[in-house]
Design a protein around this motif. Sequence first.
Motif, PDB file in Angstrom:
ATOM      1  N   ASP A 291       0.867  -1.519   0.222  1.00  0.00           N
ATOM      2  CA  ASP A 291       0.078  -0.510  -0.027  1.00  0.00           C
ATOM      3  C   ASP A 291       0.701   1.283   0.216  1.00  0.00           C
ATOM      4  OD1 ASP A 291      -1.912  -1.712   0.428  1.00  0.00           O
ATOM      5  OD2 ASP A 291      -2.060  -1.512   2.191  1.00  0.00           O
ATOM      6  N   PHE A 292       1.038   2.038  -0.869  1.00  0.00           N
ATOM      7  CA  PHE A 292       1.500   3.016  -0.754  1.00  0.00           C
ATOM      8  C   PHE A 292       1.182   4.665  -1.372  1.00  0.00           C
ATOM      9  CE2 PHE A 292       1.360   2.407  -5.288  1.00  0.00           C
ATOM     10  CZ  PHE A 292       1.354   3.664  -6.027  1.00  0.00           C
ATOM     11  N   THR A 293       1.697   5.680  -0.701  1.00  0.00           N
ATOM     12  CA  THR A 293       1.166   7.277  -1.012  1.00  0.00           C
ATOM     13  C   THR A 293       2.142   7.773  -2.035  1.00  0.00           C
ATOM     14  OG1 THR A 293       1.133   7.750   0.979  1.00  0.00           O
ATOM     15  CG2 THR A 293      -1.029   7.336   0.119  1.00  0.00           C
ATOM     16  N   SER A 294       2.441   8.981  -2.801  1.00  0.00           N
ATOM     17  CA  SER A 294       3.391   9.464  -3.153  1.00  0.00           C
ATOM     18  C   SER A 294       3.950  10.198  -1.852  1.00  0.00           C
ATOM     19  CB  SER A 294       3.332   9.913  -4.021  1.00  0.00           C
ATOM     20  OG  SER A 294       2.126  10.583  -4.089  1.00  0.00           O
ATOM     21  N   GLU A 295       2.789  10.714  -0.428  1.00  0.00           N
ATOM     22  CA  GLU A 295       3.272  11.506   0.449  1.00  0.00           C
ATOM     23  C   GLU A 295       3.810  11.136   1.455  1.00  0.00           C
ATOM     24  OE1 GLU A 295       0.329  13.084  -1.941  1.00  0.00           O
ATOM     25  OE2 GLU A 295      -0.589  11.530  -1.016  1.00  0.00           O
ATOM     26  N   SER A 296       3.959  11.448   2.057  1.00  0.00           N
ATOM     27  CA  SER A 296       5.005  11.162   3.288  1.00  0.00           C
ATOM     28  C   SER A 296       4.347  10.668   3.863  1.00  0.00           C
ATOM     29  CB  SER A 296       5.859  12.545   3.685  1.00  0.00           C
ATOM     30  OG  SER A 296       6.931  12.941   2.831  1.00  0.00           O
ATOM     31  N   ALA A 297       4.439  10.169   5.532  1.00  0.00           N
ATOM     32  CA  ALA A 297       3.372   9.504   6.837  1.00  0.00           C
ATOM     33  C   ALA A 297       4.054   9.484   7.207  1.00  0.00           C
ATOM     34  CB  ALA A 297       3.496   8.484   5.887  1.00  0.00           C
ATOM     35  N   GLY A 298       3.579  10.653   8.294  1.00  0.00           N
ATOM     36  CA  GLY A 298       4.167  11.022   9.687  1.00  0.00           C
ATOM     37  C   GLY A 298       5.877  11.166   9.989  1.00  0.00           C
ATOM     38  N   GLY A 299       6.537  11.444   8.977  1.00  0.00           N
ATOM     39  CA  GLY A 299       8.055  12.026   8.318  1.00  0.00           C
ATOM     40  C   GLY A 299       8.704  10.492   8.037  1.00  0.00           C
ATOM     41  N   TYR A 300       7.772  10.041   8.071  1.00  0.00           N
ATOM     42  CA  TYR A 300       8.578   8.706   6.845  1.00  0.00           C
ATOM     43  C   TYR A 300       8.209   8.595   5.081  1.00  0.00           C
ATOM     44  CZ  TYR A 300       8.155   5.600  11.447  1.00  0.00           C
ATOM     45  OH  TYR A 300       9.590   5.639  12.827  1.00  0.00           O
TER      46      TYR A 300
END
Length: 760
Positions: free
Chosen positions: A175-184
């Motif tokens: 599962d992915f996004t091009s946006e960061s997630a919590g700094g990751y």
Amino acid sequence: MSADLVDDADVVTEHAVSSVSYHHVNVEAGNESVLLRFEYENREQASCILVDAGEGVELGPYLRPNDSLAAVCLTHAHADHYQSLENVVRGDVPILASPSTAEILETVLTSAADRGFVTDTSRVCEAVNPVDTWTDVAPGVRVHPVPSGHAPGAVGFVIRFRDDDGTHDILFTGDFTSESAGGYPGFDPDVAPDVEALFLTVATAESSSDELTAGIATALERAHGGASVLVTAGGLDAVHLATLLASASTELDLDVPIRIAGQAAKLYEDLEYEFDDVHTIPEFEHTTECLDSGAITIAGPDVPTEGSSGRLYDALSDDPNACLVQFVSSGKSPISGGGPCATFDFAATAHPSRDVLDSVIDEIDPVEVVTIHEHGGAGGRYNDWKPCVWSYDSDEKLTLFEEGRWLTPPLMRSRFARVPDRPMDLGFLAGQEIGDLPLVSLDRSETIDLEEEGIDIEQLRDRLHLGHRDDHKPTQNTTSKQMTDESETPDQTNRSEQKLFKTVGADVEQQDTLSNDSITPKGLVSARAWNGLSAQEAAQSSGTETNQEDSDPEDHDQKSQATESDTASATEAETEDSEVEKPTTARDDDTIPTEDTRVTTDTVDEKNSDERIHGAESAQFSLEVDPLLLALVEREVGAGSIESFVTESIQAYLEALLRAGEPPEGTVGSLEFDVTAGTRLTQALERVVGDDGHDSLSSFVRTALTDLLGTTAGTEVSISDHQVDERLIEAAVANDKHGFDTRGDFADAATLWALSNEEN
């Protein structure tokens, strides 16, 4: 870190992969789990890798007698990817995960045990092997995690295998996004430039960032207004939200306290986040430990019917000054509330849009694409993609690679797919294992970049009316005794059971611009409504709240002192510093307070006729109104009542704007005409209206209609300042969110609204 999971004798070997096949192993559930099989030229036993152990995964039907499960690759710690781990892990089979996912997995699985996903938590945890670089898992096969956004610690995996000609890369995005997630870091298609086969998660969300921004804005808006706010989300998503809310509060200078409770708090601590405004409460006996006015409390699960969020919601459900913000995962239904507590729900769908999927395909340009995390196959959805697309709704064995070539799906006539452009394999040419360079770091950024996280910071500013706010912190609960000590005004002591809400005024540098003191005396709406709460809530409170009720006790005390001082010596107000126009009060009897006496909300209703000025000449100001609107008003009420109609329209419009926090729908910029004509006729008309001095067809049509109505009203309307506070209009125009360029635009919108309102 690197882990050699096979013996050196097997790593440096002549064994070369001859065939790569795969099975979808939970097509009837989430279809996110894939068993990948590597067969060899000179080796009877095949090596298998399972990517994710989602719902209902059982490997018995798929592992043949000569198959050996070499590893399980876990992309992230969401339940639909880990809940079958105990079913598949046997013996010394390792579970490969990012260091962050490995760090939280014990906490996650302990909670999962309560839901029946895991019974032997310790055995599963012992199998977890954190990896962040190339790791050998089978003869000629190694894996490398890559960032995938989506959730804190989430990764995809590059699986590299060797055949007679060199190495080949397979990429599982997870599962992915091009946006960061919590700094990751988010997913970057360039992370592995030589990918030939792509296992692509095709779950999409067209408005993921919009939902996230709207939910964050709602929580901050309500807490900043003084409400007690509960935010519910799945455990790992709750941690992500805590980082976003804390970062947004700091960046916008709101100082909203953030509490994170229960399971979510444990995960936050496991990941070693440290935000100054976030307070963790892993265990609590009483809900009062977590909830407070003007604060945001985050808890899981996402639907507050059980666990920590269930306990906290039960404590808030009957509180009219509280707010529930639900971030709900796919497949779950939010609770509808129904009680006095305001309830909002947003989709917790951290997935890319279809356009992002297309761009990933274009940038990676793989030979093969296998779609996962979808139901029923793709049909013709991906026919425009260049690679061979494998999209099946069965669990049959499908062979991707054989005899040194990538294959086509069984239904295609040709057997082999196109030959990819590949760089020279130096390790193969050297005849030895020289190792591979790390692909990318999984490290988390120390600071949160809200834009990189998909948050529209300007939308947050608009929702929070930051162009019209002061710097006071949200006011907390205040008892009646405290209020009585600060003021003997009867209206103050009546607030013993009320919660105080921050009054949002303007950030001003000059005295003649809008401030809190210039809002409340007008009696238009309460400051609570000005703070952006809903019109419904403002209406509920209008029967009992006064303007004074929305001011801070300290402000009230200062106002009272100022009033006493001014009353004792009215001439002191006639200094050079008091040449600024004083706020006046709109009253039913249209009387005007003295200009040299500051009228406050504490005394306005106590003024009697002896304190009013009689016969004083009222100041006037003019507003430009579109002549077509004035022509319509003249038809409606007659030429002699135009100014009264426009004045009353503006008063009502201001009240509607302040109560709802935004202009009534369909009033801003609605004077344009949509003229539909053929292309050639449109071109001819545009030339003619241009020669006549008109900017557009709309301007020409509006002028023609005005002439047709035969108005005598002109374009200017004079209004007395005791009827409408000119500064309120200026403040509305100054707020970019509202969309008014000039005061005339505001007057046009108000007049149009009144004309289109059946009650008028």
